[in-house]
Design a protein around this motif. Structure first.
Motif, short mmCIF file in Angstrom:
data_model
loop_
_atom_site.label_atom_id
_atom_site.label_comp_id
_atom_site.label_asym_id
_atom_site.label_seq_id
_atom_site.Cartn_x
_atom_site.Cartn_y
_atom_site.Cartn_z
N ARG A 380 -31.59 50.68 11.46
CA ARG A 380 -31.22 49.27 11.29
C ARG A 380 -30.25 49.11 10.13
O ARG A 380 -30.46 49.68 9.06
CB ARG A 380 -32.46 48.40 11.02
CG ARG A 380 -33.37 48.22 12.20
CD ARG A 380 -34.60 47.39 11.83
NE ARG A 380 -35.37 48.03 10.77
CZ ARG A 380 -36.24 49.01 10.98
NH1 ARG A 380 -36.45 49.48 12.19
NH2 ARG A 380 -36.89 49.54 9.95
N ILE A 381 -29.21 48.34 10.38
CA ILE A 381 -28.29 47.94 9.31
C ILE A 381 -28.00 46.46 9.50
O ILE A 381 -27.57 46.03 10.58
CB ILE A 381 -26.97 48.73 9.33
CG1 ILE A 381 -27.24 50.23 9.16
CG2 ILE A 381 -26.04 48.24 8.21
CD1 ILE A 381 -25.98 51.08 9.26
N SER A 382 -28.23 45.68 8.46
CA SER A 382 -27.95 44.24 8.49
C SER A 382 -26.69 43.95 7.69
O SER A 382 -26.40 44.64 6.70
CB SER A 382 -29.13 43.46 7.91
OG SER A 382 -28.77 42.13 7.60
N TYR A 390 -19.49 42.38 10.23
CA TYR A 390 -19.28 42.99 11.55
C TYR A 390 -17.93 43.72 11.59
O TYR A 390 -17.84 44.85 12.06
CB TYR A 390 -19.32 41.92 12.63
CG TYR A 390 -18.90 42.42 14.00
CD1 TYR A 390 -19.79 43.16 14.78
CD2 TYR A 390 -17.63 42.19 14.49
CE1 TYR A 390 -19.41 43.65 16.03
CE2 TYR A 390 -17.24 42.66 15.73
CZ TYR A 390 -18.13 43.39 16.50
OH TYR A 390 -17.76 43.87 17.72
N LEU A 393 -18.16 46.88 8.63
CA LEU A 393 -19.15 47.90 8.98
C LEU A 393 -18.92 48.42 10.39
O LEU A 393 -19.13 49.61 10.67
CB LEU A 393 -20.56 47.33 8.86
CG LEU A 393 -21.12 47.22 7.44
CD1 LEU A 393 -22.42 46.45 7.45
CD2 LEU A 393 -21.33 48.59 6.82
N THR A 405 -25.23 57.06 15.66
CA THR A 405 -25.14 55.60 15.81
C THR A 405 -25.94 55.08 17.00
O THR A 405 -26.31 53.90 17.01
CB THR A 405 -23.68 55.16 15.95
OG1 THR A 405 -23.09 55.80 17.09
CG2 THR A 405 -22.88 55.49 14.70
N THR A 410 -27.70 47.01 14.76
CA THR A 410 -27.04 46.24 13.72
C THR A 410 -27.29 44.75 13.92
O THR A 410 -27.43 44.27 15.04
CB THR A 410 -25.53 46.50 13.71
OG1 THR A 410 -24.99 46.24 15.01
CG2 THR A 410 -25.22 47.93 13.31
N THR A 411 -27.35 44.02 12.81
CA THR A 411 -27.53 42.58 12.84
C THR A 411 -26.45 41.96 11.97
O THR A 411 -26.42 42.18 10.76
CB THR A 411 -28.91 42.18 12.29
OG1 THR A 411 -29.92 42.87 13.02
CG2 THR A 411 -29.13 40.69 12.42
#
Length: 514
Positions: A380-382, A390, A393, A405, A410-411
Motif C-alpha cells: 500500500r502507498i497513499s 498520482y 508517484l 508493483t 495505491t490511494t
C-alpha cells in the motif's frame, strides 16, 4: 490501419502500462542486479538484531547501533553522523531469572520490562498473591496492608492459551461460542473489579508503596508464545512479564490455595541522563543539491525481542537502498539523505526533532519514503493528501518491475497521516512523506512489540523487493525534472464527527523524556 485507429485499438486490447512502457533504463537494471546478486540484507540484519540486539532508547545498545550505522555507511563511502536531538533516562538490562521454588521447582519464562528497577543483588524470595475481588476501594486498601514482602500478580489471567484461529480450526461451533462468551464475561468482571479498586494507572505505585517486592504481569498478544513487552512504571521494585502459561499456572496456584513461592533475580542499571540521536547519512546531489529525498526508518525498538520487524527491517531496507544507490548512482541530481530516527516508540521524537531543527531541508523535500510496519513486501502507498501525488508517484512507479508493483495498491490523493510512524512528522509539516506499507505476516499478533520479534521472523525475499522499490523510487524522484508540488487536496468528511478532516499539526518532540 492509420496511426490513430491503431492507437485506439491498442488501448482496447493492451494494458495502458504496456502502451506507455518506457524503454529499459540502465540504472534501474543496475539497481536490480546489485540488489539481487550482491545483497547485504542478511548480514546487515544479523549485525543489527543478533549482535547489537534490541535498540531501546537510552540504552548502550542504542548507542552501539548508532555508532555501527555510521561506520557501515562510511565503509560504503557515504558520509554519516549521529545528530543529537535530546536526552533520555539511561538504562541497561541485566539478567532476569524467575524460579518457582514451591510447591515444586521449575524455572519460569519471563523478563523484566524496559526501565524496570532491579532486585537486590542475589534476588528476592517471596510468596505470590493476586488482586482481590472487592466491593470498594476501602476494602482494597485494607488488603494492601497484607502484601508487604509479596510478589503481586496484576494482569487478568487468560481463559485459554490458544489463539482464536486455532479454536476456529478445531473446536465445535458451540464450544468456540461458549469460550468467547466465557472470556467476555471474565474480561467484563475484571474491568468492573478494577473500577471498584479505583487506582487506575496509579495501581502499581500503590502496590509498591504497600511493600510489594515485585510485580508479575502477562500481556498476551493473542498468539502462541507471544507477549507484548513495554515498560515498567515503578521506582524501586521490578515489574516482570511472564508467559501466559506460567502466569496462568501461578494464578491458579493462588486461587486453589497451593501457596506458590518464587525467587526473582532481575538485574539492571540506571545510567542517568544520556544523549539521544538520529543517524543521518548523505549522498550529495549535483544539479539540484538543495532539494532532498529522504530514506526514512525508525531505528529504535522495544526490547522484548531484538526489534527485527519493528524496525530493523525498515532500517536495513533504507541502508541497503543507500548502498545500492551509492554503487550504481553515485552522483544523484538531488541530495539523498538517509534518516535512521531515534525515539520513535516514545512518540516520533527523533523525526519530529529533525523536522523542527532542519526547516531548510523539510521545505525543499522532493519526497520521503518511510518503511516501518514489518517484514512484508510493500502492498500500500497513499498519496497522503497531496493533490499531485498520482502524477508524481505514478511515473516513479512506472520504472519499478511489474513483479513488485503488482502487489501494491495505491490511494490518491489519500489523506494525511497524523501519527503511527515517522513519515507523519514530515506530512504534518506539509512535506511529501510517503509510507511504504507492508503486508502483515501476522505482524500485530506475533512480532509487533513482542518477545518474538527476532531475526528468524524476517522474510528476506520481501525485504529485498522493498529495497529495490525504495532505490528505484529514489532514483526516479532524483531524476525527475519537476519538483513535487505541495498543493493539498480537499480532505473528506470524517464520518465519526461529521466534520471535514483537518491537516495534522506538527508535534513537539520530547527532548528530555524518561
Amino acid at each position: 490501419m492509420n496511426r490513430l485507429l491503431k492507437f485506439l485499438f491498442l488501448l482496447l486490447v493492451v494494458p495502458v502500462g504496456s502502451v506507455f512502457a518506457q524503454e529499459s533504463d540502465p540504472t534501474v537494471e543496475a539497481i536490480i542486479k546489485e540488489a539481487t546478486e550482491n545483497s547485504q540484507l542478511e548480514w546487515l540484519a544479523h549485525q543489527l538484531t543478533d549482535v547489537i540486539g534490541p535498540r531501546l532508547v537510552g540504552t548502550p545498545q542504542m548507542q552501539h547501533a548508532h555508532d555501527w550505522a555510521v561506520s557501515q555507511f562510511e565503509e560504503w563511502g557515504i558520509s554519516a553522523e549521529n545528530q543529537e536531538y535530546g536526552e533520555w533516562d539511561g538504562w541497561e538490562r541485566g539478567i532476569t531469572h524467575i524460579d518457582l521454588i514451591s510447591p515444586r521447582v521449575v524455572s519460569l519464562e519471563g523478563q523484566q520490562l524496559a526501565w524496570s528497577p532491579a532486585t537486590p543483588e542475589g534476588g528476592v524470595t517471596a510468596s505470590v498473591d493476586i488482586l482481590p475481588t472487592v466491593e470498594n476501594q476501602e476494602e482494597f486498601n485494607a488488603w494492601l496492608k497484607t502484601i508487604e514482602g509479596k510478589v503481586i500478580m496484576i494482569s487478568r489471567p487468560q481463559l485459554t492459551g490458544r489463539p482464536d484461529y486455532n479454536w476456529e480450526e478445531f473446536a465445535t461451533e458451540e464450544s468456540f461460542a461458549k469460550m468467547r462468551e466465557d472470556r467476555s464475561a471474565q474480561s467484563q468482571a475484571w474491568r468492573e473489579n478494577l473500577q471498584r479498586i479505583g487506582y487506575g494507572r496509579d495501581l502499581n505505585n500503590k502496590l509498591e508503596e504497600a511493600g510489594a517486592v515485585g510485580l508479575f504481569q502477562s500481556r498476551w498478544s493473542n498468539g502462541f508464545g507471544v507477549n507484548k513487552i513495554f515498560s515498567a512504571n515503578t521506582e524501586n521494585i521490578p515489574v516482570i512479564d511472564l508467559s501466559l502459561e506460567d502466569y496462568g499456572m501461578l494464578h491458579r496456584m493462588v486461587e486453589y490455595g497451593s501457596e506458590p513461592e518464587v525467587k526473582i533475580n532481575a538485574q539492571s542499571k540506571r545510567l542517568g541522563k544520556v544523549p539521544t540521536f538520529n543517524t543521518i547519512a548523505t549522498i550529495p546531489g549535483n544539479e539540484k543539491a538543495d532539494e532532498y529525498i529522504i530514506l526514512s526508518a525508525h531505528y529504535d525498538s522495544w526490547d522484548g525481542g531484538t526489534g527485527a520487524t519493528d524496525n530493523a527491517t525498515g532500517s536495513v531496507t533504507m541502508m541497503e537502498a543507500a548502498r545500492i544507490l551509492k554503487e550504481v548512482y553515485p552522483n544523484p541530481k538531488r541530495t539523498i539523505i538517509i534518516g535512521l530516527w531515534g525515539g520513535e516508540e516514545q512518540g516520533l521524537n527523533g523525526s519530529s526533532a529533525y523536522v523542527e531543527d532542519n526547516p531548510e531541508i523539510v521545505n525543499n523535500m522532493q519526497a520521503l519514503f518511510n518503511q516501518d510496519n514489518g517484514t512484508g513486501r510493500v502492498v500500500r502507498i497513499s498519496g497522503q493528501g497531496f493533490l499531485h501525488a498520482y502524477e508524481f508517484l505514478g511515473r516513479w512507479l512506472e520504472a519499478v518491475p511489474r513483479d513488485i508493483t503488482q502487489h501494491i495498491e495505491t490511494t490518491f490523493p489519500g489523506t494525511p497521516g497524523g501519527g503511527g510512524s515517522d513519515y507523519a512528522s514530515f506530512v504534518s509539516a506539509e512535506a511529501p512523506g510517503f509510507s511504504l506499507s507492508s503486508l502483515s505476516w501476522s505482524y500485530w499478533n506475533y512480532t509487533w512489540h513482542t518477545n518474538r520479534d527476532t531475526y528468524d521472523k524476517i522474510v528476506f525475499d520481501d525485504v529485498r523487493n522493498n529495497a529495490i522499490l525504495t532505490a528505484i523510487l529514489t532514483y526516479m524522484a532524483s531524476e525527475d525534472p519537476e519538483t513535487f508540488p505541495r498543493d493539498k487536496a480537499v480532505l473528506p468528511i470524517n464520518p465519526s464527527t461529521g466534520e471535514r478532516m483537518e491537516w495534522p499539526t506538527p508535534r513537539t518532540p520530547n527532548r528530555t523524556g524518561n
